[in-house]
Design an enzyme around this catalytic site. Structure first.
Site, PDB file in Angstrom:
ATOM      1  N   HIS A 146      15.236  11.760  -9.192  1.00  0.00           N
ATOM      2  CA  HIS A 146      16.391  12.239  -8.434  1.00  0.00           C
ATOM      3  C   HIS A 146      17.455  12.765  -9.402  1.00  0.00           C
ATOM      4  CE1 HIS A 146      14.567  10.862  -4.908  1.00  0.00           C
ATOM      5  NE2 HIS A 146      15.345   9.848  -4.569  1.00  0.00           N
ATOM      6  N   THR A 184       0.803  -1.228   0.000  1.00  0.00           N
ATOM      7  CA  THR A 184       0.000   0.000   0.000  1.00  0.00           C
ATOM      8  C   THR A 184       0.833   1.274   0.000  1.00  0.00           C
ATOM      9  OG1 THR A 184      -0.203  -0.023   2.412  1.00  0.00           O
ATOM     10  CG2 THR A 184      -1.930  -1.147   1.145  1.00  0.00           C
ATOM     11  N   GLY A 185       2.136   1.195   0.263  1.00  0.00           N
ATOM     12  CA  GLY A 185       2.997   2.372   0.250  1.00  0.00           C
ATOM     13  C   GLY A 185       3.332   2.808  -1.165  1.00  0.00           C
ATOM     14  N   ARG A 243      16.705  17.352  -0.150  1.00  0.00           N
ATOM     15  CA  ARG A 243      15.322  17.086  -0.575  1.00  0.00           C
ATOM     16  C   ARG A 243      14.752  18.347  -1.203  1.00  0.00           C
ATOM     17  NH1 ARG A 243      13.791  12.232  -1.069  1.00  0.00           N
ATOM     18  NH2 ARG A 243      14.034  11.684   1.130  1.00  0.00           N
ATOM     19  N   CYS A 283      17.845   4.552  -4.067  1.00  0.00           N
ATOM     20  CA  CYS A 283      17.336   5.134  -5.309  1.00  0.00           C
ATOM     21  C   CYS A 283      18.265   6.197  -5.887  1.00  0.00           C
ATOM     22  CB  CYS A 283      15.933   5.695  -5.106  1.00  0.00           C
ATOM     23  SG  CYS A 283      15.735   6.758  -3.671  1.00  0.00           S
ATOM     24  N   SER A 309       8.960  11.844  -3.562  1.00  0.00           N
ATOM     25  CA  SER A 309       8.503  10.449  -3.488  1.00  0.00           C
ATOM     26  C   SER A 309       9.545   9.535  -2.880  1.00  0.00           C
ATOM     27  CB  SER A 309       8.105   9.950  -4.879  1.00  0.00           C
ATOM     28  OG  SER A 309       9.185  10.092  -5.789  1.00  0.00           O
ATOM     29  N   GLY A 310      10.805   9.969  -2.852  1.00  0.00           N
ATOM     30  CA  GLY A 310      11.832   9.180  -2.191  1.00  0.00           C
ATOM     31  C   GLY A 310      11.647   9.089  -0.695  1.00  0.00           C
ATOM     32  N   THR A 357      11.379   6.001  -8.121  1.00  0.00           N
ATOM     33  CA  THR A 357      10.481   4.906  -7.730  1.00  0.00           C
ATOM     34  C   THR A 357      10.369   3.823  -8.807  1.00  0.00           C
ATOM     35  OG1 THR A 357       8.446   5.953  -8.544  1.00  0.00           O
ATOM     36  CG2 THR A 357       9.131   6.458  -6.275  1.00  0.00           C
ATOM     37  N   GLN A 390      16.871  15.504  -4.472  1.00  0.00           N
ATOM     38  CA  GLN A 390      16.061  14.298  -4.432  1.00  0.00           C
ATOM     39  C   GLN A 390      14.572  14.595  -4.307  1.00  0.00           C
ATOM     40  OE1 GLN A 390      19.634  12.139  -1.993  1.00  0.00           O
ATOM     41  NE2 GLN A 390      17.632  11.151  -1.849  1.00  0.00           N
TER      42      GLN A 390
END
Length: 356
Positions: A244, A14-15, A237, A151, A181-182, A330, A178
């Site tokens: 990224h 679910t992540g 971030r 990632c 979503s990381g 991702t 980055q």
């Protein structure tokens, strides 16, 4: 490959990375998604009922009605599992699947730096799969664990490997920008990241300075000898959804100009046995000539998100070259990378429909 597909499960489905696995496996020619796992509070619910779907692609119809199962080998009964578990949970649970005979392809960092666990990027280090033999012998597992890299390390490692093979690499200096979503979902609070850059990501610089050395290292007997160059990294971030971007300066063993480096990156190819895999990107590295590329918004989906994009290759006044490297965090740096790893293992006869 046989026409009959191999059943696979996604752990932590679910992540944000779990959702990427579900999306990428929807029409996979070799793998059939048969089980999804989640937290205890979600167990027993249908995936569509308990998953807050955040991807721009639609939720796959086949996954909608799958129930969320407990994260255990007995519940999933799949010979291949893709792990999107947090590292602390992965450290506890992934060995149970390997002990039971499952082939575990993990996005977590829990086992990456273990000497008998490969950090696999098939385009550059497919011989590292030999570590599976050592891993099974030492740990007495029927199955095994294979990890993909952090990632941010993924695109960096691919570029450094291409440069290493052509010119040799002495040192690299990296500054990462980055994507949100990381950090997973819900990730960074909006009031922290709007109009802002956060110049710290926990443990990220340590990973970026160590993982590429193992990834680009050579097999020596039953272990990996890390690459001999050094890396210094700053990680940040930024308010970008996916992709990224890394600003990289490199000192080479054999100096090369920007044109020579660009040609080496353009010419880089995966080995023939890897090029034949369904998820292998073509090209592995795309070099952009424009002065303002790559950009996450414009370039992250090259090669269906699996291609590493490089631009702004130019002289560096302190080292030899500087450039900008972009990879989709991702997809290539997480779920897509793990799926490519599983494809290589399947092609080499390390997994089957009935188990590892």
């Amino acid at each position: 490959m046989a026409v009959e597909k191999i059943p696979v499960a996604v752990l932590g489905a679910t992540g944000s990375v779990g959702q990427r696995f579900v999306q990428l496996l929807e029409s996979h020619p070799w793998f059939e998604l048969t089980a999804l796992t989640g937290s205890e509070r979600r167990a027993g619910k249908m995936y569509r009922e308990t998953c807050e779907w955040i991807l721009p692609e639609r939720l796959p119809e086949k996954a909608e009605s799958l129930p969320i199962l407990a994260t255990s080998p007995e519940a999933t009964l799949a010979p291949v599992v893709f792990s999107a578990l947090p590292s602390a949970v992965a450290r506890e649970l992934e060995p149970k699947f390997a002990e039971a005979g499952a082939a575990v392809f993990s996005n977590a960092g829990a086992f990456r730096m273990e000497p008998d666990v490969p950090i696999l990027l098939p385009e550059i280090n497919h011989p590292h799969l030999r570590l599976i033999e050592t891993q099974r012998r030492r740990r007495r597992w029927k199955g095994f664990i294979v990890t993909n890299s952090n990632c941010t390390s993924t695109g960096v490692s691919i570029v450094l490997s291409a440069l290493q093979s052509e010119f040799g690499v002495k040192k690299a200096f990296l500054v990462s920008l980055q994507a949100l979503s990381g950090a997973g979902y819900p990730g960074v609070p909006s009031l922290d990241i709007q109009d802002n850059v956060i110049p710290f990501i926990s443990n990220e610089e340590e990973k970026l300075e160590s993982e590429p050395l193992k990834i680009t290292g050579e097999m020596q007997g039953d272990a990996v000898e890390p690459a001999p160059f050094t890396i210094s990294a700053h990680c940040n971030r930024v308010a970008v959804r996916d992709g990224h971007l890394v600003c990289m300066s490199v000192e080479l063993m054999r100096p090369a100009d920007a044109g020579q480096a660009a040609e080496a990156l353009k010419a880089f190819q995966a080995p023939a046995e890897v090029r034949a895999l369904p998820s292998c990107p073509d090209p592995v590295i795309l070099v952009r000539d424009e002065s303002n590329r790559p950009q996450p918004q414009l370039d992250r989906m090259e090669g269906n998100g699996m291609t590493t994009v490089v631009g702004r290759i130019r002289p560096d006044p302190h080292l030899h070259l500087k450039m900008v490297v972009l990879s989709h965090n991702t997809i290539r740096g997480a779920a897509g990378g793990s799926i490519l790893n599983a494809e290589l293992a399947a092609a080499q006869g390390l997994i089957s429909k009935t188990g590892a």
